[in-house]
Design an enzyme around this catalytic site. Structure first.
Site, PDB file in Angstrom:
ATOM      1  N   ASP A  18      69.250  31.393   4.971  1.00 28.18           N
ATOM      2  CA  ASP A  18      68.661  31.200   3.647  1.00 28.18           C
ATOM      3  C   ASP A  18      69.729  30.609   2.760  1.00 28.18           C
ATOM      4  OD1 ASP A  18      70.164  33.901   3.257  1.00 28.18           O
ATOM      5  OD2 ASP A  18      69.657  33.224   1.243  1.00 28.18           O
TER       6      ASP A  18
ATOM      7  N   HIS B 148      60.457  18.310  -2.543  1.00 24.56           N
ATOM      8  CA  HIS B 148      61.043  17.426  -1.526  1.00 24.56           C
ATOM      9  C   HIS B 148      62.192  18.113  -0.779  1.00 24.56           C
ATOM     10  CE1 HIS B 148      63.017  14.356   0.709  1.00 24.56           C
ATOM     11  NE2 HIS B 148      64.146  14.730   0.108  1.00 24.56           N
TER      12      HIS B 148
ATOM     13  N   CYS C 146      56.739  14.319   3.062  1.00 21.62           N
ATOM     14  CA  CYS C 146      56.266  15.306   2.085  1.00 21.62           C
ATOM     15  C   CYS C 146      55.393  14.652   1.020  1.00 21.62           C
ATOM     16  CB  CYS C 146      57.439  16.059   1.453  1.00 21.62           C
ATOM     17  SG  CYS C 146      58.186  15.257   0.020  1.00 21.62           S
TER      18      CYS C 146
ATOM     19  N   CYS D 299      57.335  12.369  -1.481  1.00 15.04           N
ATOM     20  CA  CYS D 299      57.727  11.061  -0.958  1.00 15.04           C
ATOM     21  C   CYS D 299      56.504  10.171  -0.700  1.00 15.04           C
ATOM     22  CB  CYS D 299      58.570  11.231   0.298  1.00 15.04           C
ATOM     23  SG  CYS D 299      60.178  11.964  -0.080  1.00 15.04           S
TER      24      CYS D 299
ATOM     25  N   CYS E  74      60.739  10.806   5.008  1.00 17.28           N
ATOM     26  CA  CYS E  74      60.138  12.112   4.722  1.00 17.28           C
ATOM     27  C   CYS E  74      58.631  11.979   4.519  1.00 17.28           C
ATOM     28  CB  CYS E  74      60.793  12.708   3.473  1.00 17.28           C
ATOM     29  SG  CYS E  74      60.114  14.300   2.992  1.00 17.28           S
TER      30      CYS E  74
ATOM     31  N   ASP F  31      67.011  40.945  -0.176  1.00 16.63           N
ATOM     32  CA  ASP F  31      68.436  41.236   0.017  1.00 16.63           C
ATOM     33  C   ASP F  31      68.720  42.631  -0.543  1.00 16.63           C
ATOM     34  OD1 ASP F  31      68.389  40.916  -2.714  1.00 16.63           O
ATOM     35  OD2 ASP F  31      69.818  39.274  -2.768  1.00 16.63           O
TER      36      ASP F  31
HETATM   37 ZN   LIG Z   1      60.074  14.159   0.694  1.00 16.47          ZN
END
Ligand SMILES: [Zn+2]
Length: 426
Positions: free
Chosen positions: A325, A394, A365, A368, A363, A91
């Site tokens: 973002d 997560h 990920c 999880c 999820c 930025d």
């Molecule tokens: Zn997750």
């Protein structure tokens, strides 16, 4: 080629596209995790790669103050310094100067301010911002803008917009004269893996690209004028600034609780809860984005800075926004707030003390797949550092998977399922 941008598929105004940077491809619509001080807080770079992040942000204000852009340049640039060989965007420093520093003073030349770290005096000008961002070696550099505070009177918003336009021109002039001074320009920056992802290994830029920023407060006509006049300056990409939700305190239950407790201590005859008119501001934000998107060229990337909640980024992508973002997923994670397919949950809540389920049953990920809500809650209430790590991993997975689903839906030609409010992850 300044910044190759290839649109591969379109559904209504939404586009599936690919930006080719010197550090690999960025598939859009893209959500970019924020790596304030050369780190996405609490997450190692290898995990960001596993999560599929193709581009992350660095903050000019923070890196300038510490460790200093000259040091980063001497060490080979930010990519090398932080061991991140995918794309980086920095930025301009403007937003942070306005939100973090003390005693700032805006003049035609630039903004003088005192560091929030040690009180020392500094001056950011458009030229200085370019010099710092080039030294850091970002793939995408942002023009130095004045962030109009909200709410702002019309005349104030207009003056700020005019200043931003003059600064955009100065940013561009300096940038064009110095862009080849990036630390990675003389060395082959592209890893084999990134080159492969690009499709055309030779067609990547050898210098960074500078994006212009649209301001204009919450006034549609000022936004339109800002967009028209910024487009006349001809940038390879455009951002819409001044719509950030990143600094909103409305969403932090613990801050709300503290605010309530300390206000009650002051002993008033009655109490009001403020700052919850998210619905209204969101409609206004969407209106501003819609007005600007009408004017921005369709063959260049369009970036909305500092947004938003998962349902918002889906909505903006559907409107034709390519990049976004926000600190929300990372900052909220450190406050114990998790974004899930079942809505937001506060992991601190006692109801999760014995919950054997994952943070989000839909999820995929690594958090999880492995840990229970009961364990995440235990870590959080015990103030274990791992709590911030797992919650952030997560939340980022949730945001990045949401954008992956949006891209998939665009190829299928149907975003209606994503927009109905039930964000299903593929
Ligand atoms: Zn997750």
């Amino acid at each position: 080629m300044t910044l190759p941008f290839t649109i591969e598929s379109q559904t209504g105004p939404a586009r599936l596209a690919r930006i080719s940077t010197a550090h690999g491809p960025v598939e859009t619509p893209s959500f970019m995790p924020v790596g304030t001080a050369g780190t996405v807080k609490a997450v190692p770079q290898g995990i960001l790669e596993d999560l599929g992040a193709q581009i992350i942000l660095g903050n000019t204000y923070h890196l300038y103050l510490r460790p200093g852009h000259e040091l980063v340049r001497n060490l080979g640039g930010l990519h090398k310094f932080m061991s991140w060989d995918r794309a980086l965007l920095t930025d301009s420093g403007g937003f942070q100067v306005f939100s973090l520093s003390e005693l700032r003073k805006v003049k035609e030349e630039g903004v003088s301010f005192r560091s929030h770290l040690d009180g020392t005096s500094h001056l950011f000008t458009p030229e200085r911002s370019m010099e710092i961002q080039i030294a850091l070696g970002a793939d995408i550099v942002m023009a130095f803008d004045e962030c109009t505070e909200h709410p702002a009177e019309r005349e104030r918003a207009r003056a700020s917009m005019e200043m931003t336009l003059r600064w955009a021109k100065r940013s561009k002039d300096y940038f064009e004269a110095h862009k080849h001074e990036v630390p990675w320009n003389s060395v082959p920056a592209l890893s084999a893996e990134n080159a492969e992802g690009m499709g055309h290994p030779t067609a990547y830029p050898t210098a960074p690209a500078l994006f212009g920023i649209i301001q204009g407060g919450m006034y549609p006509d000022l936004r339109r004028e800002s967009a028209e006049r910024t487009v006349e300056l001809d940038f390879p990409g455009y951002a819409i600034g001044g719509l950030s939700v990143g600094e909103s305190r409305a969403m932090y239950p613990d801050l709300r609780r503290e605010s309530a407790e300390r206000t009650v201590e002051l002993d008033f005859p009655g109490y009001a809860i403020g700052g919850l008119s998210v619905g209204e501001s969101r409609a206004k934000t969407m209106e501003m984005i819609a007005v600007v998107l009408e004017i921005l060229p369709k063959d260049k990337p369009r970036y909305v800075m500092g947004v938003g909640y998962p349902e918002e980024i889906v909505q903006y992508a559907a409107m034709g926004v390519d990049m976004m973002d926000c600190v929300l997923p990372t900052r909220a994670a450190r406050h114990g707030l998790l974004f899930t397919s079942e809505g937001r949950i506060n992991i601190k809540n006692a109801r999760y003390a014995q919950d054997q389920g994952p943070a989000d049953p839909k999820c995929a990920c690594r958090v999880c797949a492995r840990y229970t809500r009961a364990y995440l809650r235990h870590l959080f209430v015990s103030a274990e550092p791992l709590a911030g790590v797992l919650n952030t991993v997560h939340n980022l997975a949730y945001y990045l998977d949401t954008m992956r689903s949006v891209r998939h839906a665009i190829t299928l030609g149907d975003l209606s399922g994503m927009l109905s409010g039930s964000v299903s992850l593929t």
